[in-house]
Design a protein around this motif. Structure first.
Motif, PDB file in Angstrom:
ATOM      1  N   ASP A 177       0.837  -1.209   0.000  1.00 11.00           N
ATOM      2  CA  ASP A 177       0.000   0.000   0.000  1.00 11.00           C
ATOM      3  C   ASP A 177       0.865   1.249   0.000  1.00 11.00           C
ATOM      4  N   LYS A 178       1.875   1.228   0.874  1.00  6.07           N
ATOM      5  CA  LYS A 178       2.773   2.388   0.992  1.00  6.07           C
ATOM      6  C   LYS A 178       3.480   2.673  -0.327  1.00  6.07           C
ATOM      7  N   LEU A 179       3.833   1.620  -1.020  1.00 12.96           N
ATOM      8  CA  LEU A 179       4.521   1.789  -2.306  1.00 12.96           C
ATOM      9  C   LEU A 179       3.579   2.320  -3.384  1.00 12.96           C
ATOM     10  N   GLY A 180       2.292   2.111  -3.161  1.00  9.38           N
ATOM     11  CA  GLY A 180       1.299   2.583  -4.131  1.00  9.38           C
ATOM     12  C   GLY A 180       1.205   1.702  -5.368  1.00  9.38           C
ATOM     13  N   VAL A 181       1.575   0.437  -5.259  1.00  8.38           N
ATOM     14  CA  VAL A 181       1.479  -0.441  -6.439  1.00  8.38           C
ATOM     15  C   VAL A 181       0.026  -0.827  -6.694  1.00  8.38           C
ATOM     16  N   PRO A 182      -0.382  -0.948  -7.937  1.00 11.37           N
ATOM     17  CA  PRO A 182      -1.776  -1.342  -8.202  1.00 11.37           C
ATOM     18  C   PRO A 182      -2.047  -2.828  -7.951  1.00 11.37           C
ATOM     19  N   LEU A 183      -1.021  -3.669  -8.046  1.00 14.70           N
ATOM     20  CA  LEU A 183      -1.246  -5.116  -7.916  1.00 14.70           C
ATOM     21  C   LEU A 183      -0.302  -5.750  -6.898  1.00 14.70           C
ATOM     22  N   ALA A 184      -0.805  -6.816  -6.248  1.00 17.37           N
ATOM     23  CA  ALA A 184       0.083  -7.657  -5.433  1.00 17.37           C
ATOM     24  C   ALA A 184      -0.036  -9.084  -5.947  1.00 17.37           C
ATOM     25  N   VAL A 185       1.048  -9.839  -5.781  1.00 15.28           N
ATOM     26  CA  VAL A 185       0.983 -11.276  -6.073  1.00 15.28           C
ATOM     27  C   VAL A 185       1.208 -11.979  -4.742  1.00 15.28           C
ATOM     28  N   ILE A 186       0.344 -12.928  -4.413  1.00 16.46           N
ATOM     29  CA  ILE A 186       0.479 -13.612  -3.124  1.00 16.46           C
ATOM     30  C   ILE A 186       0.759 -15.100  -3.364  1.00 16.46           C
ATOM     31  N   ILE A 187       1.763 -15.607  -2.679  1.00 16.86           N
ATOM     32  CA  ILE A 187       2.126 -17.018  -2.823  1.00 16.86           C
ATOM     33  C   ILE A 187       2.062 -17.689  -1.451  1.00 16.86           C
ATOM     34  N   GLY A 188       1.217 -18.714  -1.342  1.00 19.61           N
ATOM     35  CA  GLY A 188       1.182 -19.534  -0.130  1.00 19.61           C
ATOM     36  C   GLY A 188       1.677 -20.925  -0.486  1.00 19.61           C
ATOM     37  N   GLN A 189       1.578 -21.836   0.504  1.00 18.72           N
ATOM     38  CA  GLN A 189       2.057 -23.200   0.255  1.00 18.72           C
ATOM     39  C   GLN A 189       1.304 -23.873  -0.894  1.00 18.72           C
ATOM     40  N   LYS A 190      -0.011 -23.638  -0.922  1.00 24.23           N
ATOM     41  CA  LYS A 190      -0.845 -24.256  -1.959  1.00 24.23           C
ATOM     42  C   LYS A 190      -0.382 -23.813  -3.353  1.00 24.23           C
TER      43      LYS A 190
END
Ligand code: AMP
Length: 429
Positions: free
Chosen positions: A375-388
């Motif tokens: 959020d602080k960086l102001g990026v429009p997208l995040a990629v989330i990686i979990g174990q699955k």
């Protein structure tokens, strides 16, 4: 840190990432305007033989008398850090036999300059200049072309309401006669001039004309002007320059008081003033028909300009012009747990090599803390990686604004992200 052991030398400054956008903006605009007009970029050494500036800039100039960073190297050669860009370019012209190149020779530079001046707002000991030299053209349209180029850079940068000041300094035929008149006029006023001007009166009386001190201003206001003493040829040249400018609808103010600090000028002289007024000329230039010969070269005329980059940037800020955004991260890659961390690292490198700006915090922070960083960086997208996701070779793409999430296979991740970024970049009505 307060009182660090080392600080940047007085009159110099670091350019931090927050400022970089302005520098790129000036650099790119300059490169584009000059390139389109057929000017090739030249880079000269940061130091030159001291004599080049003594002969080129002139022994009576403030620069040579007081402001040069001069030193001896270990072979006892006297060298000087470049205080201005024109004499080095002329030296290079002679050295590389540019006289045999197709004429006229058009050169542009973006370089740092060094002057031991008293630091104050807009005045540094290391500053940068953009500049151009049009070499080998005597005709007045060349003067106009150079002025128009300088103005085009300001215009493309989005600067407004600048003021073009014009003067003519005559040439070796008419200037000596005028100088005699000027000295005759200033003589009886000597005692009323400021200390600097009393010195200038002896060494370089023309420089008295652009003194900013009140007590000198009153005397200068009544002084004879070079414009009233131009010989027929210089008068004709100046008149034609004005006609060309009129043809281009370029607005100017004739100002017999601008003389500039370098001794090499002949005929046309100009300055561009910003909102901060005459105290901080954004740039200036003119004709120097005798400079090449003065430094041992052929008798070839030239005209050019130089503009201070720091002052341009200050003016951009004053006029609230923002530089276009540069490349920056658009995706934050977040991980859930140890096994995901390695995968995240790989995804970041993959996205970067696909031309997508990506960063991530590969420490053991919680997902909440990681999304806060995003959020602080102001990026429009995040990629989330979990174990699955590690197991399935997938990734979650999260829209940072809406919170909407979507799963994508790693083989199509970069492509999907690029599409989403394109959509996000489109202006909404
Ligand atoms: P000059 O070479 O003196 O004709 O200067 C050309 C331009 O460079 C000026 O109009 C200023 O914008 C800029 N300039 C000159 N001296 C300095 C300085 N000490 N610090 C910052 N900018 C400067």
């Amino acid at each position: 840190m307060a009182n660090p052991k080392f600080q940047a030398p007085r009159g110099t400054k670091d350019i931090l990432p927050q400022e970089e956008g302005y520098w790129q903006f000036v650099h790119n605009t300059f490169t584009e305007v000059m390139g389109l007009a057929g000017f090739g970029r030249i880079q000269t050494p940061v130091f030159e033989p001291t004599e080049l500036f003594e002969r080129g800039v002139g022994k009576s100039s403030d620069i040579v008398r007081k402001e040069m960073y001069t030193f001896k190297d270990k072979s006892d050669n006297s060298l000087t850090l470049r205080p201005e860009g024109t004499a080095p370019v002329m030296r290079a012209y002679i050295e590389h036999g540019m006289q045999s190149w197709p004429q006229s020779v058009k050169l542009a530079y973006f370089e740092s300059m060094y002057r031991y001046e008293r630091p104050q707002a807009g005045r540094y000991r290391e500053h940068w200049q953009i500049g151009a030299e049009l070499i080998g053209e005597q005709a007045p349209f060349a003067d106009c072309q150079v002025i128009a180029l300088a103005l085009r850079i300001y215009e493309k940068l989005g600067l407004q309401n600048l003021s073009l000041q014009l003067n003519s300094l005559g040439d070796e035929k008419c200037r000596p006669k005028y100088l005699k008149e000027l000295v005759k006029y200033l003589g009886p006023h000597q005692k009323s001039l400021c200390e600097d001007c009393r010195e200038r009166y002896k060494l370089n009386p023309l420089r008295v004309l652009d003194c900013k001190e009140d007590k000198c201003q009153a005397i200068i206001a009544e002084s004879p002007t070079m414009l009233d003493h131009l010989c027929k040829d210089c008068h004709g040249h100046f008149k034609e320059v004005l006609e060309y400018l009129d043809e281009l609808d370029i607005v100017y103010e004739i100002n017999p008081r601008i003389v500039r600090g370098l001794d090499y000028y002949t005929r046309t002289l100009f300055e561009v003033w910003g909102h901060a007024g005459s105290g901080s000329a954004l740039g200036g230039g003119g004709r120097y028909d005798k400079l090449m010969k003065e430094i041992g070269g052929p008798d070839i005329p030239a005209v050019g300009f130089g503009a201070g980059v720091e002052r341009l940037i200050e003016e951009l800020k004053l006029q609230k012009v923002l530089p276009p955004p540069g490349p920056r991260p658009q995706v934050f890659v977040a991980n859930l747990g140890d096994s995901a961390r390695k995968r995240c690292y790989k995804i970041i490198e993959h996205l970067l090599s696909e031309g997508v700006g990506a960063v991530g915090k590969l420490d053991k922070g919680s997902i909440k803390a990681q999304l806060r960083s995003a959020d602080k960086l102001g990026v429009p997208l995040a990629v989330i990686i979990g174990q699955k996701e590690v197991f399935d070779n997938t990734a979650i793409i999260r829209d940072m604004k809406s919170g909407a999430q979507e799963v994508a296979g790693l083989n199509v991740l970069a492509k999907k992200i690029k599409r989403k970024l394109e959509i996000a970049a489109q202006p909404s009505d």
